[in-house]
Design an enzyme around this catalytic site. Structure first.
Site, PDB file in Angstrom:
ATOM      1  N   ASP A 474      39.644  28.251  43.806  1.00 21.44           N
ATOM      2  CA  ASP A 474      38.948  28.755  42.614  1.00 21.44           C
ATOM      3  C   ASP A 474      37.465  28.405  42.677  1.00 21.44           C
ATOM      4  O   ASP A 474      37.044  27.540  43.469  1.00 21.44           O
ATOM      5  CB  ASP A 474      39.606  28.111  41.377  1.00 21.44           C
ATOM      6  N   ASP A 542      41.137  37.290  35.296  1.00 15.89           N
ATOM      7  CA  ASP A 542      42.020  36.481  34.450  1.00 15.89           C
ATOM      8  C   ASP A 542      42.683  37.342  33.386  1.00 15.89           C
ATOM      9  O   ASP A 542      43.621  36.906  32.731  1.00 15.89           O
ATOM     10  CB  ASP A 542      41.228  35.364  33.767  1.00 15.89           C
TER      11      ASP A 542
END
Ligand code: DGJ
EC number: 3.2.1.22
Length: 730
Positions: A474, A542
């Site tokens: 990430d 997301d």
């Protein structure tokens, strides 16, 4: 001479001067369908004379008139193959340098070129250019992937001047295309709202798409675009150039319509705050720019990029992927061994291959119990995980799933032992307030010690846990206050950062070539083919609301193949589990839900869907993708994947408008089938307790019929998503 005659005479002269002269050299970079042709004139000036369909007779490239459809160019450089700044150029340069003696100009003359056949239909052409007055050289590289119709271009820059030279600008490519009009489709957005398309007619002047965000560079817009020539293109018709810069940092894509109404495209690293100091005797290599030309619309362009990416870029692009259950939305930071153990069993019950432990497993002095602390302290939190990761890996495996883990290796929390120990490893300006993005700062990957640290942390994890099956990498912060405590050239920092990141990934890939790794950046903040050299898959957003995902995935699909798109079934949005599952199947499916909260039919449906997916996944991953009905202009979105043999296809249709009578009112024409073959159509993912209405054991259709008349998948407000399998009947 009368005025009108004088004008015609001058025009004739100018036109004549643009034609190839007998001694001109032509360098043709060719794929199966496309050619980029460079002309070297008697002054050794290299210009682009053609980018478009490949001619049948290469000898005829010499007959192409020089400078596009209209002739007058005061400088002879509008169509330069790599426009140098500071001399007689009048337009946007590809390269701008300040020599060691302070001279701010560059001239680039052709020296020689060479062509080399690499493996598997890949041909590399190198064009060597040099400044006649300075020991300064540029080599242009063109890699033609002939079967896939993709050209990869980059440049390397080198000098042997007495002192360092400053590279003010150093584009990857400099294309030149004449057409009547240019329609640019670019993409923009923000967190959870990635990849919104805009199409604009380019007018004279420059349109710039760029990023100055440093790390999470694509948060607002990615370095990928489509340009339709002459008129807007659709999926099957029109001339289109699809381009994408292979770079995970600041980029600039400049589109200049020049005074002759020809289009110049200059993609590269963003020169913003990045004047690069280049020492004598060292090479600077730009990132590569990838492009494909299609005269079969946007669909043709994206299928070429997909084929190229699977075969030549993405690790195991023609291989396997693991389905997974992720705990992020199920638990966020709140978990312990007991909870995880139950989730492993849930993963097994559901039928996935792997469990992915997300954020929150590390940090002791500053435990990672929310996003304010702990990044950088990559030791298991002893309260949550007293027996360590090794125990979890084994526990997952004994439950029947592999174990994968989330990392954010480039980042540091101000509240962390790492920051306390190494404040000089952090990017931040002296005498300025620290600014945080998601409460964190970025490590200085231009520093080799930091590179070692990042490599070491991943390598240690994998050494201690050799069966660790997956990494989610990430990257949640942009770079504020860009400043390195150790880099001697601050304006090299943005570039050196990305090179540092690639060095780490390179080392990891050398040691762990087959490890599946997900490229994530707080959603799709870093989706580019530079990073995708190292990652098997990417996280598009997301935002996992399935209705939103139809649009997001649709737009990524112009550039990136389905096999690389991680699509998770989550609790976002209001769509039923069938709709969410069907949307996630259009790529690499995963789950981020609480399995134990699924109702019996939901669980049964999901278990069956995973088995079906296992059976059809290679068609989705390796097949040609056709976008049939756009969610932007229809009540339904529809797309299909057809395998190479054209005997199997999987076809997805979703309702994207819930107004009265919205649905697939007419048949949708299929694409990519063999007109001569006979097919049957079976509905997949039928929800328990419902009936298909489509499945018939006897009905068959020719490919010709399905592609000419079409078939109605019967999507409406009661059947909001339908997956059909189209199979040849032999
Ligand atoms: C951002 C990612 O996009 C999410 O999937 C999740 O991993 C969080 N970070 C964790 O902090």
């Amino acid at each position: 001479m009368k005025r009108a005659y004088l004008f015609l005479f001058l025009l004739f002269q100018i036109t004549l001067s643009m034609q190839a002269a007998p001694g001109d050299t032509h360098i043709a970079i060719e794929t199966q369908q496309t050619a980029l042709v460079i002309r070297i004139d008697k002054d050794q000036t290299p210009t682009i004379v053609h980018l478009g369909p490949r001619l049948h007779k290469a000898a005829e490239y010499a007959a192409i008139p020089g400078n596009g459809k209209r002739g007058e160019d005061y400088t002879g450089l509008y169509n330069s193959v790599y426009t140098p700044a500071g001399g007689r150029n009048l337009l946007e340069p590809a390269i701008q340098v300040t020599h060691a003696d302070g001279n701010p100009s560059l001239d680039l003359k052709y020296v020689r070129h060479e062509t080399q056949s690499l493996a598997d239909g890949v041909v590399l052409t190198k064009v060597y250019l040099k400044d006649p007055q300075y020991p300064f050289e540029v080599t242009l590289y063109y890699k033609a992937y002939q079967k896939e119709d993709v050209i990869e271009q980059w440049s390397s820059i080198r000098h042997t001047e007495k002192k360092s030279v400053t590279l003010q600008k150093y584009a990857s490519a400099n294309l030149y295309i004449p057409a009547q009009n240019y329609y640019l489709t670019h993409f923009h957005g923000d967190w959870a709202n990635e990849m919104n398309p805009s199409e604009v007619l380019l007018t004279e002047g420059i349109k710039v798409l760029d990023s100055k965000l440093g790390t999470r560079a694509d948060l607002f817009q990615p370095p990928s675009f489509l340009v339709a020539l002459n008129q807007p293109a659709d999926e099957d018709q029109g001339e289109v150039i699809a381009g994408t810069l292979s770079w995970s940092g600041n980029y600039q894509l400049a589109f200049e319509v020049d005074p002759l109404h020809n289009l110049r495209i200059l993609p590269g690293i963003n020169p913003y705050a990045s004047a690069y100091t280049l020492a004598p005797g060292t090479d600077f290599t730009t990132p590569s720019f990838l492009f494909t030309y299609s005269n079969k619309g946007k669909g043709g362009a994206s299928r070429s990029l997909h084929r190229w990416a699977r075969k030549h870029r993405i690790p195991q692009g023609q291989g396997n992927r693991l389905t997974l259950l992720n705990n992020w939305e199920a638990t966020y930071f709140d978990f312990n061994e007991e909870k995880l153990s139950a989730l492993f069993k849930d993963g097994k019950k559901l039928g996935v291959d792997l469990f992915l432990l997300d954020d929150g497993w590390f940090g002791n002095k500053y435990p990672r119990n929310d996003d304010h602390a702990g990044l950088g302290d990559w030791q298991e939190n002893v309260k949550k995980l007293p027996h360590g990761l090794g125990y979890l890996v084994k526990d997952a495996e004994s439950a029947g799933v592999k174990f994968g883990i989330w990392l954010e290796p480039e980042m540091v929390s101000p509240k962390s032992e790492l920051y306390e120990k190494h404040p000089d490893w952090v990017l931040k300006l002296p005498n300025r307030q620290e600014y945080y993005f998601r409460n964190q700062l970025v490590l200085d990957l231009s520093n080799p010690k930091v590179q070692d640290f990042v490599y070491g942390l991943v390598n240690d994890l994998l050494t201690k846990n050799p069966t660790l099956g997956y990494i989610k990498w990430d990257c949640n912060a942009v770079v504020y206050n860009a400043y390195s405590a150790t880099n001697p050239n601050q304006s090299n920092l943005y570039v050196d950062y990305v090179h540092g990141l690639y060095k780490v990934l390179e080392r990891l890939r050398a040691k762990y070539p087959t490890l599946p790794m997900m490229l994530c950046s707080g959603g799709g903040g870093r989706v580019d083919y530079g990073a995708l050299q190292y990652f098997t898959e990417y996280w598009p957003s997301d935002n996992t609301d399935a209705l939103e995902r139809i649009f997001i995935q649709w737009n990524y699909s112009y550039f990136f193949p389905a096999i690389a798109s991680c699509n998770h079934v989550t609790d976002w949005g209001k769509q039923p589990i069938k709709f969410r599952t069907d949307v996630a199947m259009m790529g690499k499916i995963g789950y981020d839900i609480v399995v134990s909260k699924l109702s019996e039919p939901e669980l049964q449906f999901s278990q069956e869907a995973l088995k079906t997916y296992d059976r059809i996944k290679t068609v989705i991953w390796q097949g040609d993708q056709y976008r049939l009905a756009s969610p932007y202009t229809n009540d339904v979105a529809s797309a299909m994947f057809v395998n190479e043999g054209q005997d199997r296809a999987v076809w997805f249709t979703y309702l994207v408008n819930s107004r009265y009578k919205a649905g697939s009112v007419a048949p949708i024409k299929l694409k990519g089938l063999n007109p001569e073959k006979t097919y049957k159509i079976q509905e997949l993912n039928v929800y328990p307790g419902t009936k298909s209405g489509i499945n018939s054991s006897t009905a068959t259709y020719s490919g010709n019929y399905l592609m000419t008349i079409g078939f109605n998948p019967q999507v409406d407000t009661r059947r909001t998503s339908v997956v059909l399998e189209v199979t040849e009947v032999k």
